[in-house]
Design a protein around this motif. Structure first.
Motif, short mmCIF file in Angstrom:
data_model
loop_
_atom_site.label_atom_id
_atom_site.label_comp_id
_atom_site.label_asym_id
_atom_site.label_seq_id
_atom_site.Cartn_x
_atom_site.Cartn_y
_atom_site.Cartn_z
N ASP A 1060 0.81 -1.21 0.00
CA ASP A 1060 0.00 0.00 0.00
C ASP A 1060 0.85 1.26 0.00
OD1 ASP A 1060 0.87 -0.70 2.56
OD2 ASP A 1060 -0.54 0.76 3.40
N THR A 1061 2.03 1.21 0.58
CA THR A 1061 2.86 2.40 0.63
C THR A 1061 3.40 2.70 -0.77
OG1 THR A 1061 3.57 1.50 2.71
CG2 THR A 1061 4.65 3.51 1.98
N PRO A 1062 3.08 3.86 -1.28
CA PRO A 1062 3.48 4.16 -2.68
C PRO A 1062 4.99 4.08 -2.87
CG PRO A 1062 2.03 5.85 -1.81
CD PRO A 1062 2.34 4.96 -0.68
N VAL A 1063 5.71 4.57 -1.87
CA VAL A 1063 7.16 4.61 -2.02
C VAL A 1063 7.71 3.20 -2.19
CG1 VAL A 1063 9.28 5.30 -0.94
CG2 VAL A 1063 7.25 6.66 -0.58
N LEU A 1064 7.25 2.34 -1.29
CA LEU A 1064 7.73 0.97 -1.36
C LEU A 1064 7.29 0.31 -2.65
CD1 LEU A 1064 7.45 -0.64 2.13
CD2 LEU A 1064 9.38 -0.68 0.58
N ARG A 1066 6.91 1.60 -5.44
CA ARG A 1066 7.76 2.04 -6.55
C ARG A 1066 9.13 1.36 -6.46
NH1 ARG A 1066 7.82 2.52 -10.95
NH2 ARG A 1066 8.97 4.10 -12.11
N VAL A 1067 9.70 1.41 -5.26
CA VAL A 1067 11.04 0.88 -5.10
C VAL A 1067 11.08 -0.60 -5.43
CG1 VAL A 1067 12.85 0.42 -3.42
CG2 VAL A 1067 11.65 2.59 -3.37
N ILE A 1070 10.71 -1.30 -9.14
CA ILE A 1070 11.93 -1.05 -9.89
C ILE A 1070 12.96 -2.14 -9.63
CG2 ILE A 1070 13.93 0.49 -10.07
CD1 ILE A 1070 11.55 1.53 -11.56
N MET A 1071 13.10 -2.51 -8.39
CA MET A 1071 14.06 -3.57 -8.05
C MET A 1071 13.76 -4.83 -8.84
SD MET A 1071 14.72 -3.66 -4.02
CE MET A 1071 15.68 -2.44 -3.16
N LYS A 1074 14.22 -4.57 -12.56
CA LYS A 1074 15.64 -4.58 -12.91
C LYS A 1074 16.16 -5.99 -13.03
CE LYS A 1074 18.40 -0.65 -11.49
NZ LYS A 1074 18.66 -0.32 -12.83
N ALA A 1161 7.88 -4.77 8.34
CA ALA A 1161 8.88 -3.90 8.96
C ALA A 1161 9.31 -4.44 10.30
CB ALA A 1161 8.32 -2.50 9.12
N LYS A 1182 11.69 -5.15 5.84
CA LYS A 1182 11.90 -3.84 5.20
C LYS A 1182 13.05 -3.14 5.91
CE LYS A 1182 7.02 -3.11 4.24
NZ LYS A 1182 5.88 -2.28 4.61
N PRO A 1183 13.82 -2.36 5.31
CA PRO A 1183 13.81 -2.10 3.88
C PRO A 1183 14.33 -3.31 3.10
CG PRO A 1183 15.64 -0.99 4.92
CD PRO A 1183 14.84 -1.58 6.02
N ILE A 1184 13.84 -3.41 1.91
CA ILE A 1184 14.12 -4.62 1.15
C ILE A 1184 15.60 -4.68 0.77
CG2 ILE A 1184 13.57 -5.88 -0.95
CD1 ILE A 1184 10.86 -4.35 -0.88
N LEU B 34 19.41 1.82 -8.23
CA LEU B 34 18.32 1.30 -9.06
C LEU B 34 18.06 2.22 -10.26
CD1 LEU B 34 15.82 0.10 -6.35
CD2 LEU B 34 17.01 -1.31 -8.01
N PHE B 42 14.19 7.96 -11.61
CA PHE B 42 13.64 7.07 -10.57
C PHE B 42 13.69 7.69 -9.17
CE2 PHE B 42 14.36 3.62 -7.47
CZ PHE B 42 13.07 3.12 -7.51
N ILE B 49 7.04 10.83 -4.63
CA ILE B 49 5.93 10.00 -4.12
C ILE B 49 5.98 9.99 -2.59
CG2 ILE B 49 5.03 7.66 -3.96
CD1 ILE B 49 6.10 7.15 -6.74
N SER B 88 12.11 3.06 3.29
CA SER B 88 12.38 2.70 1.91
C SER B 88 13.14 3.78 1.18
CB SER B 88 11.09 2.43 1.17
OG SER B 88 10.42 1.37 1.77
#
Lengths: 1201, 152
Positions: A1060-1064, A1066-1067, A1070-1071, A1074, A1161, A1182-1184, B34, B42, B49, B88
């Protein structure tokens, strides 16, 4: 009643102390109320300030104090009242009865003298009356005396009559007759002198006529006392008489008129009736009672004479004296006017005055008691004496004593009298008073005692209460303290929760960096080996770190042991390998001695089992400076059934074993439903260290306990190790203890109760070793290793020789070859002739590199000596970790390629033997084929560096990949780690081969030949894997795989990310992208469940169509829209746990299983447990961490890739 | 070139100071790693965000703490989420504040929560400021034709 009147002052005097007591009680109530007020004030304060305990306590102390006091006072009052009442009643009843008695007594006492008095009066009256009657009679006879003679005769008769009367009454004082004419006849008795007199007046002076010719009325005037007393002319005679007969005993004497006794005259009978009065006479000292009666003439018209009778009251006094003497009291009689008549004392009753004796008043009495008694009566009743009434005075104080005074009024006609009796109180009530006093004293002292005892009891009781209150207060404070302690321990666990992550992260970094370093190309072999060792050690450290962090869990009993299959033997070998590195610097041998019947696979928590042994061995090494540390293990089977099976497996062919293995792999999925066999595994850790004092054998297992206080200084450590060990051993249903051993050092014995998979196979050693006709020469300098090895080999039917140093070795060699020399003519031509014999017997020399003298250049010469036997015997070298590179290369260049690292244990021995046998077989085959074996080929066959690391990887790789996938999800993580280890090991091998690059091609070629040639041999499998390690292509592929790992390792994977956390979001996206994965993101649990549901429904249709193939598994794999779900645990609407449950529930219908990885977390293992409980397969914090995520994902999706 | 070098130095100094003072941690470097050609923006994207999300969360937090009856479970959820997002991005100090904040949520301590809300806010705006500066510097470097130096 007078008694009651007397009681009133008593009551008032009693009511005074009672009133005091009441006022005191009242005071106490006030006191209590005061305190009560205070307390309520304090209560208010308490609520305001929120520091309740001390004030509350003090108030409770006050209340206890007040209560205690109140109880004591009540007790005192009660007992006091009781005492008073007892005393009162006992006293009142006795006093009352005594009083009654006393009253009777007094009454009686007074009655008697009064009776006497009455008697006296009566007799007096009687005498007088009779005298009067007689006189009348006589006078009547001589009524008309005509002459003197007749007159005289009359008087004589009268005298006789009078005498008769007088003599008959002894008590009479006197009888007088006075005639009208003034003549007087009297008898008088003096009681003092006991004389009796007759008194008469001179007859001559009286005319008879004077007697007669009387005008009644006129003569009346003439009759007066004066006529007697003033008749001075009359001459009085006194004639003493014999008191008995009345005869004259003397001459009449003239006496002066003033010596006369009282003669009753006409004046005393004025109205012609009898009269009474009290008179005094100078002849008696007591008052006299005299009565006068008139004598009438026959015609009853005039009084012719007056008769007077006098009685002394002396006898009354005597009687009274007698009566009262016993009681030491006093009685007296007075006339109504107060004149004293008689007393019980000897004091005079008359007063001497100038006019003669006179009566005296009682108040003037000489006797003190009588005087004060009468005064007292006077004072109380005044002059108005209550006539006709009785008076009683109790407790009248006369002088120093208390007296009873009673007076009785005696109403005699014409002579009313008052009798007073005075008796000292002491006489009647003396004893009673004394007794009462004593009783009172006893009662008071008794009640005092009771009060004291009661007070003490109350004190003790309330003390108990207050003690209890104190205890309660303490308890409260303890509870407080405990709450605080709990809070702080909460903080501690919070701290741990935060720290666990902080501690693990740097370790992860270290390991990661080491991995990078390992993949670096520009490292020398030695550096590489070292780094590999560091890598191993740091993973151990990480494991230990985790263990320490879980220690709180162990202690709180929350530790849950894993149940996974693992190869115990291999794990222990790895452990020993690790510790042997530590022991290089010490002169200590580390030996592993596992019996052959140990099961190969056991189920349990490998990490914890290893932790046990790691701690124990670590301990042993710490305290052992020289000698050895042995880990022994053997098995005790619980099941007779499995015993039988074991026997059979012993005889089984290797193919059967392989089949079994396949079968087991197939069954892995249903493992949980299988029945496991319990076995007891016994272990001993034996060292030659300093030992433990027998008294400490138990306590070393306690927390923070060390056998010797100096231990920490010398060796460091916390003393937690053995504690953890025991906890873990107990957790595995085992026990650990220190056992007595002969010789120095410590022997720890423990057993573990572990499960074995139902169809577990024992370690398949070469069962046919004796058929191989092998001879082994153990040239090792470690005594224990040598001994154990030779024992084992002999048991297996292998000829064994031992040598502990270089000289013995050469000696042995020479001897051996002398025997063989019969067939081998010379050393120079070994090839052809020894073919036959070498088949029969192969001599293997296992030689410790330590036997060579590496300090000087001697070792080269020694090698030269051995070189002579090269080709005849097989050399296997046992290397040290710190062996110099030059020796190694030298060995290699001389063709010694069979090398193992220290320590030598059975698995390594078996590998050596297998390699030798295989080589021989190969040779043999070549010979059969007619192809001559070349040195080069042989060389490559022996190009082995059997190492612990290799064996580890071999065994973990020995099952194919599908087996790994079916492992428990928890072990998946570990497996992933392990696999990364394999990569590094693979690299190492690659290097080994690279260093021999000139021959690598040939190796490959040979291997391919081998693969075809040696099919069907028992040891085929292990061997193949050994070779796989050095297979360059395979190597290359794994290496490239690792590189892919770095970049695109997740290529082709479809991943559903629920976050639910947008930041996570996204991260993570991307991870993953990749890495080449396709990611679909959903915002919460519901969406995640929906996303899976939709597709699983659509799958069903597809699945059915493909079922015809019978290849369900492939179908399912293709059908799944996602290969994996990454699930955040805390999400809105539906959290990760819920979502997972829902997914797993829906999966029940389809039979699918999608891997779900938790993202959270929280870093505590309890969260991990929760995740796994709801059905997740793995767990990421977390963090991943990118690397970790990739390994986790790969380990879960391997079956698909 | 001169300017680029200067900017790069400034950037390195600044980001190092951020690490030293604990505003950022390793996770930020991970983010930077990343970022590549396929995702050139990014970091900026993630950070913005983060800003948006955090502002929203902070508002939610403030409003739930002003309720008559405070639902601490809800507050805890918000804080947890905030902690996740801040960790994060690598905003270490915000994360630490969140950890402490949660303790007060567990205790249901309203005063502590309000205090920590302010603290978290403060830390957030601080790091926001710093990150904005950092990103601006990056932009400037890129505009000047240089490359953003990588921080290890």
């Amino acid at each position: 009643m007078a008694f009651e009147a007397n009681k009133t002052p008593d009551i008032s005097s009693e009511s005074e102390p009672t009133g005091r007591i009441f006022s005191r009680i009242f005071d106490f109530f006030n006191f209590g109320r005061k305190f009560g007020n205070q307390r309520s004030n304090q209560d208010v304060e308490k609520e305001e300030i929120q520091y309740p305990s001390p004030l509350c306590l003090s108030s409770s102390y006050y209340s206890v104090f007040v209560v205690r006091l109140a109880i004591m006072v009540m007790l005192a009052i009660l007992i006091g009242l009781l005492t008073l009442l007892t005393w009162h009643f006992t006293r009142v009843y006795t006093a009352r009865s005594l009083n009654t008695l006393a009253y009777e007594l007094r009454h009686e006492l007074l009655q008697r003298p009064i009776l006497r008095m009455w008697n006296i009066l009566n007799s007096t009256v009687e005498v007088a009356t009779s005298h009067v009657k007689l006189s009348e009679y006589v006078i009547r006879r001589y009524s008309k005396p005509v002459n003197q003679a007749q007159q005289v005769e009359l008087y004589d008769v009268m005298r006789d009559v009078t005498w008769a009367l007088f003599a008959s009454r002894r008590a009479l004082n006197s009888i007088t007759i006075s005639y009208k004419n003034g003549f007087v006849q009297a008898f008088h008795r003096n009681h003092k002198s006991n004389n009796t007199y007759y008194i008469y007046s001179d007859l001559a002076n009286y005319s008879i006529s004077g007697l007669y010719g009387v005008n009644m009325l006129s003569s009346h005037q003439g009759w007066n006392d004066q006529s007697i007393h003033n008749n001075m002319s009359a001459i009085w005679y006194r004639e003493p008489l014999d008191p008995v007969s009345g005869e004259k005993i003397g001459k009449p004497k003239k006496i002066p008129p003033d010596e006369l006794i009282n003669i009753a005259g006409i004046s005393q009978v004025p109205d012609g009736t009898a009269s009474w009065h009290v008179a005094v006479s100078k002849y008696t000292d007591s008052p006299l009672l005299s009565a006068a009666l008139p004598v009438w003439d026959p015609s009853h018209e005039s009084i012719v004479a007056v008769v007077g009778v006098t009685t002394a009251l002396y006898s009354v006094g005597q009687l009274m004296k007698e009566l009262v003497e016993v009681h030491s009291g006093h009685i007296y009689l007075t006339s109504q006017e107060g004149w004293l008549l008689a007393t019980s004392t000897n004091t005079p009753l008359l007063m001497n005055s100038t006019t003669g004796p006179k009566l005296m008043m009682a108040a003037d009495s000489a006797d003190n008691v009588i005087r004060s008694g009468s005064e007292c009566l006077q004072k109380t009743y005044g002059s108005k004496f209550p006539s006709s009434q009785e008076v009683h005075i109790e407790n009248a104080r006369l002088g120093n004593q208390l007296y009873y005074i009673d007076s009785f009024f005696l109403n005699l006609k014409r002579l009313p009298m008052v009798g007073v009796i005075i008796i000292p109180r002491k006489y009647i009530m003396g004893k009673v008073d004394e007794k009462a006093f004593k009783t009172l004293m006893i009662l008071i002292s008794a009640s005092l005692c009771i009060i004291v005892v009661g007070c003490i009891c109350v004190f003790i009781l309330t003390n108990g209460v207050s003690k209890e209150m104190k205890l309660r207060a303490e308890l409260i404070s303890h509870l407080d303290a405990r709450r605080k302690a709990e809070a702080s321990s909460n903080y501690k666990s919070q701290f741990l929760a935060n720290m666990s992550h902080e501690l693990r992260t740097p370790m992860a970094a270290v390991i990661g960096l080491l991995d990078i370093l390992i993949s670096d190309d520009c490292l020398t072999n030695e550096q590489y080996a070292m780094i590999t060792q560091i890598r191993k050690c740091s993973s151990t450290l990480l494991r230990l770190l985790n263990n320490i962090l879980d220690l709180s869990k162990v202690e709180s009993g929350k530790l849950v042991l894993e149940e996974t299959e693992f190869d115990l033997g291999r794990e222990l070998e790895g452990l020993i390998d690790m510790f042997s590195v530590q022991c290089i610097n010490h002169n200590v041998e580390t030996v592993l001695d596992l019996s052959d019947d140990m099961p190969k696979l056991v189920r349990g928590d490998s990490g914890r089992v290893l932790q046990i042994f790691a701690n124990l061995i670590n301990n042993s090494i710490k305290f052992t400076t020289s000698g050895y540390v042995i880990l022994r293990g053997w098995c005790e089977n619980l099941d007779a059934d499995s015993n039988a099976r074991k026997l059979s497996t012993n005889q089984m062919d290797s193919w059967w074993a392989q089949k079994m293995k396949l079968k087991r792999q197939g069954w892995h999925g249903k493992r949980s439903s299988k029945k496991d066999n319990k076995i007891i595994l016994w272990f001993e850790v034996d060292d030659t260290g300093c030992g433990i004092d027998p008294s400490k054998w138990e306590s070393v297992f306690e927390s923070f306990e060390q056998a010797d206080p100096s231990t920490t200084r010398l060796h460091g450590g916390t003393g937690l190790g053995l504690c953890i060990v025991r906890t873990l051993v107990n957790k595995m249903n085992g026990e650990i203890k220190v056992v007595k051993k002969s010789g120095p050092g410590t022997l720890m014995q423990l057993y573990l109760l572990l499960n074995t998979p139902a169809e577990s196979t024992k370690q398949q050693y070469l069962s046919n070793l004796e058929q191989q006709n092998l001879t082994v020469l153990l040239a090792l300098n470690g005594r224990m290793t040598r001994m154990i090895m030779s024992q084992w080999l002999r048991k297996k039917g292998v000829n064994t020789y031992e040598a502990s140093d270089w000289n013995q070795l050469t000696q042995n060699l020479q001897e051996l070859f002398k025997v063989q020399g019969l067939t081998q003519n010379s050393l120079s031509k070994p090839e052809e002739p020894n073919l036959e014999s070498s088949i029969a017997s192969v001599l293997i020399i296992i030689i410790d590199i330590g036997l060579l003298d590496s300090s000087t250049d001697m070792w080269k010469q020694q090698l030269d000596v051995l070189q002579a036997y090269f080709g005849l015997v097989k050399f296997a070298w046992v290397l040290n970790h710190d062996i110099s590179k030059t020796i190694k290369t030298e060995l290699r260049s001389r063709g010694h390629l069979l090398m193992v690292n220290r320590p030598l244990y059975k698995a390594k021995m078996i590998q050596i033997l297998e390699a030798v046998i295989r080589d021989r077989n190969f040779q043999l085959q070549n010979n059969v084929n007619g192809l001559p074996t070349t040195v080069v080929e042989r060389q490559h066959h022996e190009c082995l560096e059997i190492d612990a690391i290799h064996t580890t990887s071999v065994s973990s790789d020995d099952s194919d990949k599908s087996e790994k996938v079916s492992y428990n999800p928890i072990s998946a993580l570990r497996d992933a780690e392990k696999s990364s280890e394999h990569f590094s090991e693979a690299l190492y091998l690659q290097r080994v081969i690279r260093s021999n690059s000139s021959s690598s091609d040939l190796t490959r070629a040979n291997l391919e030949e081998d693969a075809s040639d040696m099919d069907g041999l028992g040891q085929r499998r292990i061997e193949e894997q050994l070779w796989t390690r050095s297979f360059p292509e395979d190597q290359a592929s794994t290496h490239s795989y690792k590189l892919v790992n770095e970049r695109k390792s997740l290529e082709g994977l479809r991943i559903l990310l629920a976050e639910d956390t947008p930041v996570l979001q996204r991260v993570a996206t991307i991870m993953l992208e990749k890495m080449g994965a396709k990611v679909v993101v959903v915002g919460d649990g519901i969406q995640a469940v929906d996303a899976l549901k939709y597709t699983s429904h659509s799958n069903e249709y597809r699945k059915e169509s493909l079922l015809i193939d019978g290849n369900l598994r492939t179908t399912q794999t293709e059908a799944l829209p996602y290969d994996l779900v990454l699930m955040d645990c805390q999400m809105p609407k539906m959290d990760g746990y819920e979502a997972t449950r829902a997914i797993r529930k829906s999966e029940l219908e389809t039979g699918l299983h999608i891997p779900i990885v938790a993202l959270t977390a929280h870093a505590m293992s309890s969260d991990e447990a929760k995740c796994l409980e709801v059905g997740m397969d793995a767990y990421l914090t977390k963090p991943i961490d990118c690397k970790r995520m990739v390994t986790t994902i790969l380990s879960l999706t391997k079956r698909i890739v | 070139m001169e300017i680029v070098g200067q900017l790069q130095k400034q950037y390195v100094d600044f980001i190092n100071s951020l690490f030293r003072e604990g505003y950022l941690d390793d996770q930020y470097v991970q983010l930077q790693k990343l970022q590549d050609d396929s995702n050139p923006e990014f970091v900026v994207e993630v950070v913005s965000i983060f800003f948006e999300d955090s502002e929203k969360l902070l508002n939610d937090l403030a409003s739930s703490l002003q309720q008559q009856v405070v639902d601490f479970k809800k507050v805890d959820g918000y804080v947890h989420q905030f902690k996740g997002s801040s960790s994060s991005v690598g905003a270490q100090r915000v994360k630490n504040a969140c950890v402490a904040f949660r303790n007060f949520c567990d205790e249901k301590n309203l005063d502590g929560c309000s205090r920590f809300l302010n603290l978290v806010k403060q830390e957030f705006y601080l790091v926001k400021n710093k990150l904005e500066t950092l990103l601006r510097l990056e932009q400037q470097i890129l505009q000047a034709g240089g490359t953003v130096p990588l921080i290890e």
